[in-house]
Design a protein around this motif. Sequence first.
Motif, PDB file in Angstrom:
ATOM      1  N   TYR A 546      -4.002   6.044 -25.565  1.00 29.02           N
ATOM      2  CA  TYR A 546      -4.013   7.121 -26.561  1.00 29.02           C
ATOM      3  C   TYR A 546      -2.872   8.101 -26.322  1.00 29.02           C
ATOM      4  N   ARG A 579      -6.121  12.362 -34.820  1.00 32.11           N
ATOM      5  CA  ARG A 579      -7.014  11.232 -35.039  1.00 32.11           C
ATOM      6  C   ARG A 579      -7.454  11.202 -36.489  1.00 32.11           C
ATOM      7  N   ARG A 585      -5.756   7.341 -33.078  1.00 36.51           N
ATOM      8  CA  ARG A 585      -4.944   8.268 -32.272  1.00 36.51           C
ATOM      9  C   ARG A 585      -3.459   8.005 -32.418  1.00 36.51           C
TER      10      ARG A 585
END
Length: 599
Positions: A546, A579, A585
């Motif tokens: 992420y 997000r 993400r």
Amino acid sequence: MEHGRGLLTAAVLAAAVTLAGTPAAGAAGTASATASAASTGQARDHLVFYTPGGHARALRAVAAAGGEVLSTEPKLGYIVARAAGGAGGSAARFVEELGGNPAVAGVSSDRRIGTATATATATATATARPAAPARGTAAGPRPAGSAAREAGASLPEAGAFSRSETGAEPLAGRQWDMKMIGATAAGSHATAPGDRKVLVGVIDTGVDGRHPDIAPNFDRERSRNFVTDLPEDPTGAELDGPCEFKGCKDPADWDDDGHGTHVASTIASPVNGLGIAGVAPGVTLVNLRAGQDSGLFFLKPSLDALTYAADSGIDVVNMSYYVDPWLFNCAANPADSKAEQLEQRGVITGMQRALDYARKRGVTLISAIGNGSTDLGRPKTDTTSPDYPAEAARVRKVDNSCLNVPAESKGVISVSAVGPSGRKAYYSDYGTEQTDLAAPGGDEYDGGAGFDVTRTVLAAVPEHVVRAQGLLAKDGRPTSTSVVRDCQGGTCAYYQYLAGTSMAAPHATGVAAILVSRFGEPGRFREGAGWDELTMPPADVERLLYASATRKACPSPRTYVYRYEQAKERHTCEGGKTRNGFYGRGVVDAARAAAVDHH
């Protein structure tokens, strides 16, 4: 989900009838299919998932319902039990009786029951039967016409194309997907190509371990095949077709479908002067076959594959499929019979236990999100389930309590697909709760100038698969723009353009493998080999995936209108740049993963 029946959309198969436009069978279709299966007189095996501490009570419940206990799997908490077959629906009654016991969490049929007849077995040849078109989410609202456009077309030999950058592989110029995420000779390959001690499991239709652009990174010793080919389903309809190997058991380096090989190639085709390079060209590939030749993925092989991955030191697994026969698994849908509800509970429960077991033992879990053009937070209908036996599907209402497994299972990183421009692909599922990351999956219409197969993802394919599909001339030249041949130093290899979230997920898997290569610690000691594996907590891999992703905001306006052929669809993106439902993400980035700080 992707291929298998799961998640693939294949450019070369786009002319096949799309399920979205196929009349669904009614409830009577399911009843007739079930009756047909029961009337064969075959016994049926079931996976009986028991509650914590409920093993003994579940054993008694199986006996009381007239079943025979075959084995127990304590790691995942289920019993394999056999119920009598025959007319009258005795198998369904067995399931329903078990469902009334508080010690039973779910009951799913083990659909591998039975053996192939001698006439169904054939010696493997260089021309295996063609793969069946994908079904289920894979098909989605696919437009027709691409295969027709390719008929009779041919490409120059791949070697005629110059390399696009110093040190790049011959077909690197066709890999827009790798350029998008920085997985190039001048990018992550130069600084973080991946470590051979990192083991990546491909849970799919198989991997062609003999393909020249996979073999250098393929671990045949660790690879396993957890399925037995089934020529027909219980109704007599063709499922996998004639078996290629004795006992209908393919070797662990074989792929009759091509989907798993394509996925594996995207992850880790080596830098060897031939064809393409994958995201992490230095890591090790392990085939964990759980899909039938037909593309169906049943529960038991998936459980076996995940358990084996956990016990054998696999670092990352790629799951580009959904577990058949239900696209959406609903624990208590009034549109389903009691036995069907129990089966879907079994899928949800069993897969979650297997996923938890693997994650606790260091396996990072990555899945394709699906190709149904659906907001998974607001599903309304399921027109493709159950997809086994043949002609059993019907239209049923579903809601957000129904789960696509494993994409919506806990602990799984689900990946949506983008096209060459970076927009979410028209077929890709999405949702604010469900989308964790995005990655290149291809989109034939992302360019504004009609259909173009080169906007999809190019990766390795077994020669026998494309030959059986009629995509090669007798002398081996491709007869379709969807297939590319590269010959170097007397060795030739084949590659195919495919699109789908099945193609997106392996890009994320490759980036995860880069992170484990960089930050993993010695795993297990093997006599004579020393510390030959690396391991890294999945939570840390997820965090760095992420952190290294390129953030991508929703389009403006948030409702994006897709236009292709005669179709027009509207998908609405929700969430912020950090997000959202289209990109999660962000889009995975191999170059950033090669430079990200562990802390």
